[in-house]
Design a protein around this motif. Structure first.
Motif, PDB file in Angstrom:
ATOM      1  N   PRO A 129      53.433  37.366  48.495  1.00  0.00           N
ATOM      2  CA  PRO A 129      52.724  38.219  47.527  1.00  0.00           C
ATOM      3  C   PRO A 129      53.621  39.301  46.928  1.00  0.00           C
ATOM      4  CG  PRO A 129      51.420  37.940  49.524  1.00  0.00           C
ATOM      5  CD  PRO A 129      52.777  37.391  49.805  1.00  0.00           C
ATOM      6  N   LEU A 147      55.909  37.492  44.248  1.00  0.00           N
ATOM      7  CA  LEU A 147      55.128  36.976  43.112  1.00  0.00           C
ATOM      8  C   LEU A 147      54.230  38.044  42.480  1.00  0.00           C
ATOM      9  CD1 LEU A 147      54.132  33.547  44.673  1.00  0.00           C
ATOM     10  CD2 LEU A 147      55.952  34.000  43.032  1.00  0.00           C
ATOM     11  N   GLN A 148      54.169  39.212  43.117  1.00  0.00           N
ATOM     12  CA  GLN A 148      53.326  40.326  42.621  1.00  0.00           C
ATOM     13  C   GLN A 148      51.882  39.897  42.436  1.00  0.00           C
ATOM     14  OE1 GLN A 148      55.645  42.674  39.456  1.00  0.00           O
ATOM     15  NE2 GLN A 148      56.682  40.729  39.619  1.00  0.00           N
ATOM     16  N   LYS A 149      51.387  39.175  43.423  1.00  0.00           N
ATOM     17  CA  LYS A 149      50.031  38.636  43.324  1.00  0.00           C
ATOM     18  C   LYS A 149      49.475  38.441  44.723  1.00  0.00           C
ATOM     19  CE  LYS A 149      47.649  34.685  41.270  1.00  0.00           C
ATOM     20  NZ  LYS A 149      46.488  34.814  42.103  1.00  0.00           N
ATOM     21  N   SER A 150      48.246  38.891  44.936  1.00  0.00           N
ATOM     22  CA  SER A 150      47.614  38.646  46.230  1.00  0.00           C
ATOM     23  C   SER A 150      47.275  37.166  46.345  1.00  0.00           C
ATOM     24  CB  SER A 150      46.332  39.466  46.351  1.00  0.00           C
ATOM     25  OG  SER A 150      46.640  40.814  46.491  1.00  0.00           O
ATOM     26  N   PHE A 179      47.563  29.948  37.911  1.00  0.00           N
ATOM     27  CA  PHE A 179      48.134  30.771  38.974  1.00  0.00           C
ATOM     28  C   PHE A 179      47.851  32.258  38.753  1.00  0.00           C
ATOM     29  CE2 PHE A 179      51.726  32.931  41.059  1.00  0.00           C
ATOM     30  CZ  PHE A 179      51.504  32.463  42.340  1.00  0.00           C
ATOM     31  N   TYR A 180      47.826  32.668  37.477  1.00  0.00           N
ATOM     32  CA  TYR A 180      47.674  34.086  37.155  1.00  0.00           C
ATOM     33  C   TYR A 180      46.609  34.237  36.071  1.00  0.00           C
ATOM     34  CZ  TYR A 180      49.180  38.894  36.117  1.00  0.00           C
ATOM     35  OH  TYR A 180      49.225  40.255  35.925  1.00  0.00           O
ATOM     36  N   LYS A 234      57.543  42.250  34.329  1.00  0.00           N
ATOM     37  CA  LYS A 234      56.976  41.638  35.551  1.00  0.00           C
ATOM     38  C   LYS A 234      57.861  40.486  36.013  1.00  0.00           C
ATOM     39  CE  LYS A 234      52.744  43.452  36.265  1.00  0.00           C
ATOM     40  NZ  LYS A 234      52.450  44.076  37.527  1.00  0.00           N
ATOM     41  N   VAL A 290      60.090  39.893  39.519  1.00  0.00           N
ATOM     42  CA  VAL A 290      60.096  38.750  40.452  1.00  0.00           C
ATOM     43  C   VAL A 290      61.535  38.438  40.858  1.00  0.00           C
ATOM     44  CG1 VAL A 290      59.607  36.275  40.698  1.00  0.00           C
ATOM     45  CG2 VAL A 290      57.939  37.770  39.590  1.00  0.00           C
ATOM     46  N   ARG A 334      62.951  41.232  43.097  1.00  0.00           N
ATOM     47  CA  ARG A 334      62.336  41.181  44.423  1.00  0.00           C
ATOM     48  C   ARG A 334      62.872  39.994  45.228  1.00  0.00           C
ATOM     49  NH1 ARG A 334      56.472  43.635  44.224  1.00  0.00           N
ATOM     50  NH2 ARG A 334      56.825  45.203  42.668  1.00  0.00           N
ATOM     51  N   ILE A 380      40.381  42.745  43.914  1.00  0.00           N
ATOM     52  CA  ILE A 380      40.952  42.578  45.245  1.00  0.00           C
ATOM     53  C   ILE A 380      40.883  43.934  45.947  1.00  0.00           C
ATOM     54  CG2 ILE A 380      43.109  42.166  46.491  1.00  0.00           C
ATOM     55  CD1 ILE A 380      41.877  39.587  45.538  1.00  0.00           C
ATOM     56  N   HIS A 427      41.654  46.120  49.418  1.00  0.00           N
ATOM     57  CA  HIS A 427      42.542  46.090  50.582  1.00  0.00           C
ATOM     58  C   HIS A 427      41.904  46.630  51.863  1.00  0.00           C
ATOM     59  CE1 HIS A 427      45.309  45.836  47.179  1.00  0.00           C
ATOM     60  NE2 HIS A 427      46.100  45.176  47.998  1.00  0.00           N
ATOM     61  N   GLU A 450      56.326  48.470  47.263  1.00  0.00           N
ATOM     62  CA  GLU A 450      55.681  48.237  45.958  1.00  0.00           C
ATOM     63  C   GLU A 450      55.807  49.480  45.080  1.00  0.00           C
ATOM     64  OE1 GLU A 450      54.363  45.874  44.290  1.00  0.00           O
ATOM     65  OE2 GLU A 450      54.046  44.268  45.743  1.00  0.00           O
TER      66      GLU A 450
END
Lengths: 136, 361
Positions: free
Chosen positions: A19, A22-25, B52-53, B71, B75, B78, B211, B213, B257
């Motif tokens: 995650p 990919l910056q996604k849960s 996917f997104y 973004k 990726v 990261r 979402i 947490h 993050e």
């Protein structure tokens, strides 16, 4: 046994790394991006709410009546607004409500270059009127 | 490992990273830019990306192409970071002293006695009841707006919202299995059932485009606790160590993050100011400087270093106190989480392994 244990910890680590990259849960594994947004010079903030016009009076619509926590309904309203589907969203909220009941989605937009200088703008971004139910 | 082999490994890593970055930030970067400007010109790739997104559809209405290119570059950065840290981790475990240290930690954790197991399992499954008792009512209400349901993650395998009868069945089974886990020892299949039903219900609740947490670290315990019910000290060791590590990593990745998305400028306090602004009733006193800057620094340091609490008893106490203050502040100032947040409850797994270990003097 050492290799399976190592494999277990590597898998555990991957549940955080995937995650993150990919910056996604990827439910049930999360991207921990809450409050990580880059700082902005302007303090802007937008909120949404629904007003119901019924029996000659306006009242605030409580999304919890539909099982939606305020934080979730706020997200949904924002998403449906940006997808140009706010009217559709209101029609779903209007289900099981009285005929002729009117629904209005309001967008409040706070803006300012400093916290002492904040202005709030409000727009009506969508409306929906419940039709009369026709008995079969 | 000989010096030659180490040098060859480093050389392979460096060459691999150069090729990866040259391709990702060169030709593939241009392709992504073309795609973002004209998504309809790339139908199959667009289908893959929106599957996917799915939020891309919403976000393209709000942000320019440069935002999404940023973004994409994130990726790549990261991935570089992960590769480098993986290499450092691999290099670290080649050091005998470090390996011995972690093996000692693991051995202590893996020798839980029956009293400790009972304490952790009973406390946890009682907490399951406390934190999820209102789920059936929420799910029943949500059946009225099931048109808004968009399943996430593993719940996509069952892509519909259950009807009221289904929710009754799921809830009754879930709470029955929790009761079995509390009242009886070593109920492996019951705890697996609790885990599956917990994940399914949480997935349903999170299928409304938000979402949350709240249960992030709690979920790891739900998934790993069935290992407690196996009569094997390795499984128990993996469970308790896994839960502890996941708590530490959740905080660490929250800090990463912030640094990756906001950079060091996150410390300017603007993000916290924005959150306080949204909750002016309680937050307005704290908008005055330097509170936002100090709070930002505290949050970043706390989240970054919390991971050390899992290996040091003294640090653990300090970080747990800081953690409780942190979660209470977010609940009070910005209405996020709560005073009884599951994140706070999860701290019980950071304590108790030595206190309860009657086999050790």
């Amino acid at each position: 046994m050492k290799k399976p244990i190592l494999a277990f910890f590597v898998l555990l680590l991957f549940s955080f790394l995937l995650p993150f990259v990919l910056q996604k849960s990827l439910f049930p594994f999360y991207r921990y991006g809450m409050f990580a947004e880059p700082p902005k010079q302007n303090l802007t903030h937008e909120t949404f709410e629904i007003l119901v016009y019924e029996n000659g009076q306006f009242r605030k619509f409580d999304p919890m009546a539909k099982g939606l926590y305020p934080s979730i309904s706020e997200y949904l309203m924002r998403n449906y607004y940006y997808r140009n589907q706010a009217n559709h969203f209101l029609s779903i909220m209007a289900k099981d409500m009285g005929a002729y009941t009117e629904f209005y989605m309001l967008r409040h937009y706070k803006d300012g270059d400093a916290f002492s200088n904040i202005i709030t703008l409000t727009d009506t971004v969508a409306s929906y009127k419940n039709p009369v139910k026709v008995e079969p | 490992m000989s010096l030659d082999n180490k040098l060859v490994s480093i050389l392979i890593l460096v060459v691999g990273l150069i090729i990866f970055n040259a391709l990702a930030l060169g030709p593939f970067h241009d392709f992504i830019e073309d795609y973002l400007n004209q998504p309809q010109s790339f139908p199959s790739f667009n289908g893959f990306i929106t599957t996917f997104y799915p939020r891309l559809e919403v976000e393209t209405q709000r942000f320019p192409t440069a935002f999404f290119l940023g973004k994409y570059e994130q990726v790549i950065y990261r991935a570089n970071l992960v590769i480098l840290f993986s290499f450092l981790f691999w290099a670290g475990i080649q050091i005998q002293r470090l390996r011995d240290y972690f093996e000692r930690q693991y051995t202590v954790l893996s020798h839980l006695n029956s009293l400790q197991i009972k304490w952790f399992t009973v406390s946890f499954y009682l907490a399951c009841i406390y934190y999820t008792y209102d789920w059936p009512a929420n799910l029943l209400s949500l059946t009225a707006v099931q048109e808004l349901f968009k399943p996430v993650g593993i719940v996509q395998w069952i892509p519909f919202f259950p009807n009221k009868l289904g929710i009754y069945f799921i809830s009754i089974t879930y709470f029955f299995l929790i009761a079995v886990c509390i009242l009886y020892e070593r109920k492996f299949w019951a705890s697996i059932g609790v885990a599956l039903l917990f994940l399914y219900q949480l997935g349903l609740l999170q299928g409304f485009e938000k979402i949350d947490h709240t249960y992030a670290t709690f979920t790891y315990a739900v998934i790993l606790l069935p290992l407690f019910h196996q009569n094997n000290f390795h499984f128990r060791g993996m469970a308790i160590a896994g839960i502890r590590i996941s708590i530490g990593l959740a905080y660490l990745f929250s800090a990463l993050e912030k640094l990756m998305t906001g950079g060091l400028s996150w410390l300017s306090g603007h993000t916290i100011k924005m959150q306080l602004l949204a909750n002016m009733e309680k937050g307005h006193w704290f908008l005055y400087e330097p509170f936002p800057q100090i709070a930002s620094l505290f949050v970043l340091l706390f989240q970054f270093f919390f991971v050390f609490s899992i290996v040091s008893g003294r640090a653990c106490f300090i970080f747990v106190v800081a953690g409780i203050l942190f979660h209470w502040s977010t609940a009070f100032l910005i209405d996020v989480g709560g005073y009884d947040s599951p994140w706070i409850f999860m701290y019980i797994f950071l304590f108790g392994t030595k206190t309860f270990d009657t086999n050790k003097k």
